[in-house]
Design a protein around this motif. Structure first.
Motif, PDB file in Angstrom:
ATOM      1  N   GLU A 153       0.829  -1.197   0.000  1.00 22.34           N
ATOM      2  CA  GLU A 153       0.000   0.000   0.000  1.00 22.34           C
ATOM      3  C   GLU A 153       0.872   1.258   0.000  1.00 22.34           C
ATOM      4  OE1 GLU A 153      -4.064  -0.721   0.273  1.00 22.34           O
ATOM      5  OE2 GLU A 153      -2.612  -1.699  -1.042  1.00 22.34           O
ATOM      6  N   ASP A 154       0.575   2.235   0.864  1.00 18.14           N
ATOM      7  CA  ASP A 154       1.386   3.461   0.892  1.00 18.14           C
ATOM      8  C   ASP A 154       2.633   3.262   1.757  1.00 18.14           C
ATOM      9  OD1 ASP A 154       0.461   5.344  -0.887  1.00 18.14           O
ATOM     10  OD2 ASP A 154      -0.951   6.254   0.505  1.00 18.14           O
ATOM     11  N   ARG A 155       3.531   2.434   1.265  1.00 18.34           N
ATOM     12  CA  ARG A 155       4.879   2.277   1.822  1.00 18.34           C
ATOM     13  C   ARG A 155       4.888   1.683   3.238  1.00 18.34           C
ATOM     14  NH1 ARG A 155       8.736   7.139   0.068  1.00 18.34           N
ATOM     15  NH2 ARG A 155       7.797   8.219   1.823  1.00 18.34           N
ATOM     16  N   ASP A 186      -4.754  12.261  -0.168  1.00 21.72           N
ATOM     17  CA  ASP A 186      -5.304  10.936   0.119  1.00 21.72           C
ATOM     18  C   ASP A 186      -5.719  10.189  -1.138  1.00 21.72           C
ATOM     19  OD1 ASP A 186      -5.059  10.656   2.841  1.00 21.72           O
ATOM     20  OD2 ASP A 186      -7.010  11.520   3.314  1.00 21.72           O
ATOM     21  N   GLY A 201      -3.183   8.296  -3.143  1.00 22.36           N
ATOM     22  CA  GLY A 201      -2.443   7.222  -2.508  1.00 22.36           C
ATOM     23  C   GLY A 201      -3.019   5.849  -2.796  1.00 22.36           C
ATOM     24  N   ARG A 202      -2.451   4.861  -2.133  1.00 21.28           N
ATOM     25  CA  ARG A 202      -2.798   3.458  -2.359  1.00 21.28           C
ATOM     26  C   ARG A 202      -3.570   2.848  -1.196  1.00 21.28           C
ATOM     27  NH1 ARG A 202       3.330   1.932  -4.504  1.00 21.28           N
ATOM     28  NH2 ARG A 202       3.168   2.998  -6.528  1.00 21.28           N
ATOM     29  N   ASP A 203      -3.902   3.658  -0.186  1.00 20.77           N
ATOM     30  CA  ASP A 203      -4.548   3.115   1.002  1.00 20.77           C
ATOM     31  C   ASP A 203      -6.064   3.021   0.889  1.00 20.77           C
ATOM     32  OD1 ASP A 203      -2.336   2.503   2.510  1.00 20.77           O
ATOM     33  OD2 ASP A 203      -2.304   4.390   3.606  1.00 20.77           O
ATOM     34  N   ASP A 250       0.838   6.293   7.266  1.00 24.95           N
ATOM     35  CA  ASP A 250       1.630   5.789   6.141  1.00 24.95           C
ATOM     36  C   ASP A 250       2.107   6.988   5.321  1.00 24.95           C
ATOM     37  OD1 ASP A 250       1.065   3.210   6.925  1.00 24.95           O
ATOM     38  OD2 ASP A 250      -0.500   2.882   5.429  1.00 24.95           O
ATOM     39  N   ALA A 265       3.919   8.585   2.298  1.00 23.89           N
ATOM     40  CA  ALA A 265       4.287   8.151   0.949  1.00 23.89           C
ATOM     41  C   ALA A 265       5.123   9.172   0.203  1.00 23.89           C
ATOM     42  CB  ALA A 265       3.030   7.837   0.135  1.00 23.89           C
ATOM     43  N   GLN A 287       3.988   2.884   9.751  1.00 29.43           N
ATOM     44  CA  GLN A 287       4.183   2.175   8.496  1.00 29.43           C
ATOM     45  C   GLN A 287       5.331   1.181   8.565  1.00 29.43           C
ATOM     46  OE1 GLN A 287       5.716   6.177   6.685  1.00 29.43           O
ATOM     47  NE2 GLN A 287       5.672   4.708   5.020  1.00 29.43           N
ATOM     48  N   ARG A 310       5.495   8.731  -4.807  1.00 25.96           N
ATOM     49  CA  ARG A 310       4.679   9.909  -5.068  1.00 25.96           C
ATOM     50  C   ARG A 310       5.520  10.955  -5.777  1.00 25.96           C
ATOM     51  NH1 ARG A 310       0.396  11.099  -1.688  1.00 25.96           N
ATOM     52  NH2 ARG A 310       0.392   8.867  -1.271  1.00 25.96           N
TER      53      ARG A 310
END
Length: 425
Positions: free
Chosen positions: A97-99, A145, A148-150, A189, A191, A200, A412
């Motif tokens: 996800e976000d690192r 937000d 991101g990947r979360d 998290d 990023a 994280q 990012r």
């Protein structure tokens, strides 16, 4: 045979039933070299981009230093098994996800492979519908937000390093015990750039059977965590026996933010008490965490910029019989042991930050948290079998840190990086 545990026979049976259901769910397997392909394994071409219809593909940042692979995934927990290695020597770190750090750099010789397994939490913004809501409410995203990947309905794994080598991935839905995090920018998290948080780094420090769900967000206070519906979202994900770590204060103490300011001797302890009650009402196990210290030296000694707030956390923990992890004390020891000059090497923005950490600082603090969490009675939380030796009084040399700049993934683009909250002076 059904084994009953301390949660009681009813909850034990429910947990066992859910686990059986989850374990029977279909796994998705992907191969990136073809040598391990089976009939039910998807062969993925090098760099094959994400495709919404297929539900998988690479989502790496253009011009970045990572191989990011995403799989469409409903909210929940997933057992991820990864095989690394190939025909040439490799060095690969694994992130979700976000690192969120899953594995330190893995060095393999040519022809060697290594298989590792983890549990990864996936979520979306939708809350459980309430009787008074005409439609399901959602978490109020802000800043970067949405980039991101979360919160994107995918499970994303990132493989970074000077020579990463990905062989195969298998993703299986599971019913895992969760460790959920509520907090601010020192927990979230991160990023962007060289910023990192202890939240994280925590997945790498805990048993891979545990699912770390980091709901923390930069700039949050306890009040804004509620009004943005992040607290509702977290509570909706809490199941009996899950652990909830709560660390605030960095922003709650800002008088220049009058809408969310909470005095340490008035509303701040009241909010902490309410959060504890909420977690317990949902069957979870709350753990209070004092805020990480800022890097503000007076000579060789750290000035406590959280004076009153750290004591408020300790007082509420004692009064309500809540387990406590004292990061204010431990991070103060950590910085002072490094000294005024070397302590900067634990902080972001090329060591200029005084509040937010880099990978080294976040990694060490996460180790403190995991060590203390696994030692707290009544929680039954296991640390990783290879938990590093970490002592805030005797910190390792930051210049010899296991994660080098070449291992640190860039997720990012600078133009998309959200601004970090300005440290309180």
């Amino acid at each position: 045979m059904i084994k009953f545990d301390h949660r009681g026979p009813v909850l034990a049976v429910i947990a066992l039933s859910l686990s059986m259901i989850a374990s029977s769910a279909a796994a998705q397997s992907f191969t990136f070299t073809g040598k391990t392909a089976a009939s039910d394994t998807v062969q993925v071409a090098p760099g094959q981009p994400w495709d919404e219809t297929r539900g998988y593909g690479f989502t790496s940042l253009t011009g970045g230093n990572e191989q990011a692979f995403s799989v469409a995934a409903a909210p929940g927990d997933y057992r991820v098994t990864v095989t690394l290695g190939g025909r040439t020597a490799s060095r690969t770190s694994i992130w979700a996800e976000d690192r969120r750090l899953l594995a330190d750099p893995v060095d393999l010789k040519a022809g060697q492979t290594k298989t590792l397994s983890f549990t990864v939490n996936v979520r979306d913004t939708v809350l459980v519908e309430q009787e008074t809501d005409p439609s399901p409410p959602s978490v109020r995203l802000r800043g970067d937000d949405a980039l991101g990947r979360d919160w994107d309905g995918r499970l994303t794994l990132s493989f970074s390093g000077p020579s990463p080598a990905l062989d195969a991935i298998t993703v299986t839905p599971v019913q895992a015990r969760r460790v959920l995090l509520a907090g601010d920018s020192t927990v979230t998290d991160q990023a962007s750039g060289d910023y990192a948080s202890w939240g994280q780094m925590l997945p790498r420090m805990l048993s891979p059977d545990l699912s770390v769900a980091n709901h923390a967000r930069s700039g949050e206070t306890m009040k804004s965590f509620v009004t943005s519906l992040r607290w509702d979202k977290l509570l909706g994900d809490v199941r009996p026996n899950d652990v909830v770590l709560i660390q605030f204060a960095h922003n709650d103490e800002k008088k220049q933010w009058p809408r969310t300011y909470a005095a340490f001797d008035q509303s701040y302890p009241a909010w902490l008490s309410a959060f504890v009650a909420d977690v317990r009402q949902h069957g979870g196990l709350p753990v209070l965490v004092t805020p990480v210290a800022r890097r503000i030296f007076k000579g060789p000694v750290i000035e406590n910029s959280h004076a009153g707030y750290d004591d408020a956390v300790r007082d509420v923990a004692g009064r309500l019989n809540v387990p406590l992890i004292d990061l204010t004390r431990q991070t103060t020891q950590f910085y002072e042991a490094l000294g005024p000059e070397m302590a900067a090497w634990a902080f972001a923005d090329n060591h200029r930050e005084k509040t937010h950490h880099n990978a080294y600082g976040a990694y060490e603090i996460a180790c403190f948290v995991a060590r203390d969490l696994s030692a707290l009675p009544g929680l039954d939380i296991k640390a990783a079998s290879d938990l590093p030796a970490c002592d805030p009084v005797y910190p390792p040399d930051p210049k010899a840190f296991v994660i080098t700049p070449a291992d640190w993934p860039i997720m990012r683009a600078k133009v998309d990086q959200g601004a970090e909250p300005v440290p309180l002076k």
